[in-house]
Design a protein around this motif. Structure first.
Motif, PDB file in Angstrom:
ATOM      1  N   THR A 122       0.817  -1.210   0.000  1.00 18.62           N
ATOM      2  CA  THR A 122       0.000   0.000   0.000  1.00 18.62           C
ATOM      3  C   THR A 122       0.853   1.264   0.000  1.00 18.62           C
ATOM      4  O   THR A 122       1.988   1.255   0.486  1.00 18.62           O
ATOM      5  CB  THR A 122      -0.946   0.001   1.226  1.00 18.62           C
ATOM      6  OG1 THR A 122      -1.749   1.182   1.197  1.00 18.62           O
ATOM      7  CG2 THR A 122      -0.205  -0.037   2.551  1.00 18.62           C
ATOM      8  N   ASP A 123       0.260   2.318  -0.534  1.00 18.55           N
ATOM      9  CA  ASP A 123       0.868   3.650  -0.418  1.00 18.55           C
ATOM     10  C   ASP A 123       0.454   4.293   0.902  1.00 18.55           C
ATOM     11  O   ASP A 123       1.094   5.227   1.366  1.00 18.55           O
ATOM     12  CB  ASP A 123       0.348   4.552  -1.550  1.00 18.55           C
ATOM     13  CG  ASP A 123      -1.179   4.615  -1.505  1.00 18.55           C
ATOM     14  OD1 ASP A 123      -1.808   3.620  -1.895  1.00 18.55           O
ATOM     15  OD2 ASP A 123      -1.735   5.630  -1.034  1.00 18.55           O
ATOM     16  N   SER A 124      -0.641   3.802   1.471  1.00 20.07           N
ATOM     17  CA  SER A 124      -1.340   4.504   2.551  1.00 20.07           C
ATOM     18  C   SER A 124      -0.801   4.128   3.935  1.00 20.07           C
ATOM     19  O   SER A 124      -0.903   2.976   4.365  1.00 20.07           O
ATOM     20  CB  SER A 124      -2.838   4.160   2.471  1.00 20.07           C
ATOM     21  OG  SER A 124      -3.481   4.469   3.679  1.00 20.07           O
ATOM     22  N   MET A 125      -0.279   5.138   4.637  1.00 17.10           N
ATOM     23  CA  MET A 125       0.194   4.893   6.002  1.00 17.10           C
ATOM     24  C   MET A 125      -0.980   4.518   6.896  1.00 17.10           C
ATOM     25  O   MET A 125      -0.844   3.708   7.811  1.00 17.10           O
ATOM     26  CB  MET A 125       0.883   6.171   6.521  1.00 17.10           C
ATOM     27  CG  MET A 125       1.747   5.944   7.737  1.00 17.10           C
ATOM     28  SD  MET A 125       3.024   4.704   7.451  1.00 17.10           S
ATOM     29  CE  MET A 125       3.131   3.993   9.071  1.00 17.10           C
ATOM     30  N   PHE A 126      -2.147   5.076   6.595  1.00 16.69           N
ATOM     31  CA  PHE A 126      -3.359   4.760   7.360  1.00 16.69           C
ATOM     32  C   PHE A 126      -3.683   3.266   7.227  1.00 16.69           C
ATOM     33  O   PHE A 126      -3.891   2.562   8.216  1.00 16.69           O
ATOM     34  CB  PHE A 126      -4.531   5.615   6.841  1.00 16.69           C
ATOM     35  CG  PHE A 126      -5.828   5.301   7.527  1.00 16.69           C
ATOM     36  CD1 PHE A 126      -6.232   6.016   8.645  1.00 16.69           C
ATOM     37  CD2 PHE A 126      -6.655   4.283   7.060  1.00 16.69           C
ATOM     38  CE1 PHE A 126      -7.426   5.719   9.292  1.00 16.69           C
ATOM     39  CE2 PHE A 126      -7.842   3.982   7.694  1.00 16.69           C
ATOM     40  CZ  PHE A 126      -8.231   4.697   8.814  1.00 16.69           C
ATOM     41  N   MET A 127      -3.698   2.781   5.983  1.00 13.34           N
ATOM     42  CA  MET A 127      -4.041   1.377   5.718  1.00 13.34           C
ATOM     43  C   MET A 127      -3.000   0.445   6.336  1.00 13.34           C
ATOM     44  O   MET A 127      -3.337  -0.617   6.893  1.00 13.34           O
ATOM     45  CB  MET A 127      -4.109   1.170   4.192  1.00 13.34           C
ATOM     46  CG  MET A 127      -4.584  -0.182   3.764  1.00 13.34           C
ATOM     47  SD  MET A 127      -6.332  -0.408   4.128  1.00 13.34           S
ATOM     48  CE  MET A 127      -6.562  -2.111   3.645  1.00 13.34           C
ATOM     49  N   PHE A 128      -1.736   0.832   6.241  1.00 11.41           N
ATOM     50  CA  PHE A 128      -0.654   0.022   6.797  1.00 11.41           C
ATOM     51  C   PHE A 128      -0.803  -0.073   8.324  1.00 11.41           C
ATOM     52  O   PHE A 128      -0.781  -1.168   8.894  1.00 11.41           O
ATOM     53  CB  PHE A 128       0.700   0.636   6.427  1.00 11.41           C
ATOM     54  CG  PHE A 128       1.876  -0.097   7.003  1.00 11.41           C
ATOM     55  CD1 PHE A 128       2.377  -1.236   6.384  1.00 11.41           C
ATOM     56  CD2 PHE A 128       2.484   0.348   8.167  1.00 11.41           C
ATOM     57  CE1 PHE A 128       3.458  -1.922   6.923  1.00 11.41           C
ATOM     58  CE2 PHE A 128       3.562  -0.328   8.708  1.00 11.41           C
ATOM     59  CZ  PHE A 128       4.051  -1.469   8.093  1.00 11.41           C
ATOM     60  N   MET A 156      -4.630  -4.657  13.169  1.00  9.24           N
ATOM     61  CA  MET A 156      -5.481  -5.844  12.962  1.00  9.24           C
ATOM     62  C   MET A 156      -4.680  -7.128  13.251  1.00  9.24           C
ATOM     63  O   MET A 156      -5.148  -8.032  13.957  1.00  9.24           O
ATOM     64  CB  MET A 156      -5.994  -5.827  11.518  1.00  9.24           C
ATOM     65  CG  MET A 156      -6.552  -7.115  10.980  1.00  9.24           C
ATOM     66  SD  MET A 156      -7.953  -7.752  11.893  1.00  9.24           S
ATOM     67  CE  MET A 156      -9.199  -6.543  11.524  1.00  9.24           C
ATOM     68  N   ALA A 157      -3.462  -7.184  12.724  1.00 10.14           N
ATOM     69  CA  ALA A 157      -2.605  -8.355  12.946  1.00 10.14           C
ATOM     70  C   ALA A 157      -2.287  -8.492  14.436  1.00 10.14           C
ATOM     71  O   ALA A 157      -2.322  -9.597  14.994  1.00 10.14           O
ATOM     72  CB  ALA A 157      -1.330  -8.241  12.117  1.00 10.14           C
ATOM     73  N   ARG A 158      -2.011  -7.365  15.071  1.00 15.60           N
ATOM     74  CA  ARG A 158      -1.617  -7.403  16.482  1.00 15.60           C
ATOM     75  C   ARG A 158      -2.760  -7.888  17.377  1.00 15.60           C
ATOM     76  O   ARG A 158      -2.595  -8.812  18.153  1.00 15.60           O
ATOM     77  CB  ARG A 158      -1.151  -6.002  16.906  1.00 15.60           C
ATOM     78  CG  ARG A 158      -0.431  -5.959  18.241  1.00 15.60           C
ATOM     79  CD  ARG A 158       0.261  -4.624  18.483  1.00 15.60           C
ATOM     80  NE  ARG A 158      -0.616  -3.477  18.274  1.00 15.60           N
ATOM     81  CZ  ARG A 158      -0.433  -2.545  17.339  1.00 15.60           C
ATOM     82  NH1 ARG A 158       0.604  -2.606  16.530  1.00 15.60           N
ATOM     83  NH2 ARG A 158      -1.261  -1.525  17.214  1.00 15.60           N
ATOM     84  N   GLU A 177     -11.924  -6.440  15.797  1.00 11.57           N
ATOM     85  CA  GLU A 177     -11.707  -5.186  15.066  1.00 11.57           C
ATOM     86  C   GLU A 177     -10.829  -4.273  15.928  1.00 11.57           C
ATOM     87  O   GLU A 177     -11.171  -4.017  17.083  1.00 11.57           O
ATOM     88  CB  GLU A 177     -13.076  -4.536  14.803  1.00 11.57           C
ATOM     89  CG  GLU A 177     -13.062  -3.297  13.963  1.00 11.57           C
ATOM     90  CD  GLU A 177     -12.531  -3.528  12.558  1.00 11.57           C
ATOM     91  OE1 GLU A 177     -11.617  -2.786  12.190  1.00 11.57           O
ATOM     92  OE2 GLU A 177     -12.998  -4.449  11.856  1.00 11.57           O
ATOM     93  N   PRO A 178      -9.682  -3.821  15.425  1.00 14.46           N
ATOM     94  CA  PRO A 178      -8.834  -2.954  16.254  1.00 14.46           C
ATOM     95  C   PRO A 178      -9.519  -1.622  16.535  1.00 14.46           C
ATOM     96  O   PRO A 178     -10.156  -1.058  15.644  1.00 14.46           O
ATOM     97  CB  PRO A 178      -7.578  -2.736  15.404  1.00 14.46           C
ATOM     98  CG  PRO A 178      -7.925  -3.142  14.031  1.00 14.46           C
ATOM     99  CD  PRO A 178      -9.102  -4.062  14.094  1.00 14.46           C
ATOM    100  N   GLU A 179      -9.409  -1.171  17.757  1.00 13.69           N
ATOM    101  CA  GLU A 179     -10.020   0.119  18.096  1.00 13.69           C
ATOM    102  C   GLU A 179      -8.915   1.093  18.495  1.00 13.69           C
ATOM    103  O   GLU A 179      -8.570   1.205  19.670  1.00 13.69           O
ATOM    104  CB  GLU A 179     -11.021  -0.053  19.230  1.00 13.69           C
ATOM    105  CG  GLU A 179     -12.285  -0.722  18.741  1.00 13.69           C
ATOM    106  CD  GLU A 179     -13.326  -0.873  19.821  1.00 13.69           C
ATOM    107  OE1 GLU A 179     -13.263  -0.126  20.812  1.00 13.69           O
ATOM    108  OE2 GLU A 179     -14.180  -1.759  19.653  1.00 13.69           O
TER     109      GLU A 179
END
Ligand SMILES: C[S@@+](CC[C@H](N)C(=O)[O-])C[C@H]1O[C@@H](n2cnc3c(N)ncnc32)[C@H](O)[C@@H]1O
Length: 250
Positions: free
Chosen positions: A158-164, A170-172, A231-233
């Motif tokens: 991804t280009d997106s720091m937000f998505m990354f 999510m993984a964590r 879902e990460p919050e």
């Protein structure tokens, strides 16, 4: 509709490695290769790898060239885009490439449990305002869980720091082991010294982001099929630039 587009749609109906089904037909008859892609189409027992939102499909084709011992299926809803990669794969006679035109939300109608070994998610819209539409949200993880093998590899470019950052979270929270993570892939993993690095081939969008000087982020993690995902919050800083073909940042 542009004539060029109509011609591409017409071509697509003749391509033997492109699968597209009207929703009504799918509902009525189901998809005959579900659970049998390897037996009926690829004619081998190699692992199946999906690229979701493959756009023009060059990455699917590039991966297929790099890994003749894996089977690659590019998935996108836009037929005119898929055409580019589909035509390329046909002209090169690549036996390990197929394309599926569908909504990603319908994947479980096309693949059986345990049929998919790896998933690439390449330059998705980060959907900063709509968590449920984000391709690494708990909702999408649940969709993937219906078709993946245990310990499936999920790759996000991804280009997106937000998505990354969101996908890292999510993984964590779901305890997915992270295999590789980089916020500057081309700096951290130059493609010269390994049999394959994700820097060796680029998607259509990736090339444009790099020309704009945006660092490419990459995350690879191991996912287990489960009933539910957390879902990460967390608050994540939003991207402050406009994206190609995406709605303006609000
Ligand atoms: C930003 S483009 C990226 C294309 C390509 N991966 C690349 O990097 O050049 C996102 C692609 O995802 C596809 N897409 C988005 N949501 C989808 C969905 N729910 N089902 C199928 N395709 C989807 C779009 O049609 C589009 O081609």
């Amino acid at each position: 509709m542009a004539k060029n587009k109509l011609q591409k749609f017409a071509d697509m109906t003749t391509f033997p490695h492109v699968f597209q089904y009207p929703f009504a037909v799918l509902q009525e008859k189901g998809f005959e290769m579900r659970g049998r892609w390897n037996e009926l189409f690829f004619k081998n027992t190699h692992p199946i790898v999906l690229e979701l939102g493959c756009g023009k499909g060059e990455y699917t084709v590039g991966l297929a060239r790099c890994f003749p011992d894996k089977n690659f299926i590019g998935v996108d809803i836009k037929g005119a885009r898929i055409w580019t990669g589909a035509k390329q794969a046909l002209e090169e006679g690549l036996p390990n490439v197929a394309f599926l035109r569908t909504h990603i939300e319908l994947l479980a109608q096309f693949f059986a449990a345990g049929e998919v070994a790896e998933i690439w998610i390449t330059f998705p819209d980060p959907q900063m305002n709509k968590t449920n539409k984000r391709m690494t949200s708990a909702r999408f993880m649940q969709l993937y869980s219906k078709i993946i093998v245990p310990q499936a590899l999920i790759h996000l470019k991804t280009d997106s720091m937000f998505m990354f950052a969101y996908t890292q979270a999510m993984a964590r929270v779901n305890c997915f082991p992270v295999v590789v993570e980089s916020v500057d892939l081309y700096h951290d993993y130059p493609s010269d010294d390994r049999p394959f690095a994700p820097t060796q081939i680029q998607t259509f969008y990736e090339k444009q982001w790099r020309e704009r000087g945006i660092d490419i982020k990459y995350l690879c993690f191991v996912m287990e099929p489960r009933e539910t995902y957390i879902e990460p919050e967390i608050d994540i800083a939003r991207d402050d630039y406009r994206s190609f073909g995406r709605s303006a940042v609000r």
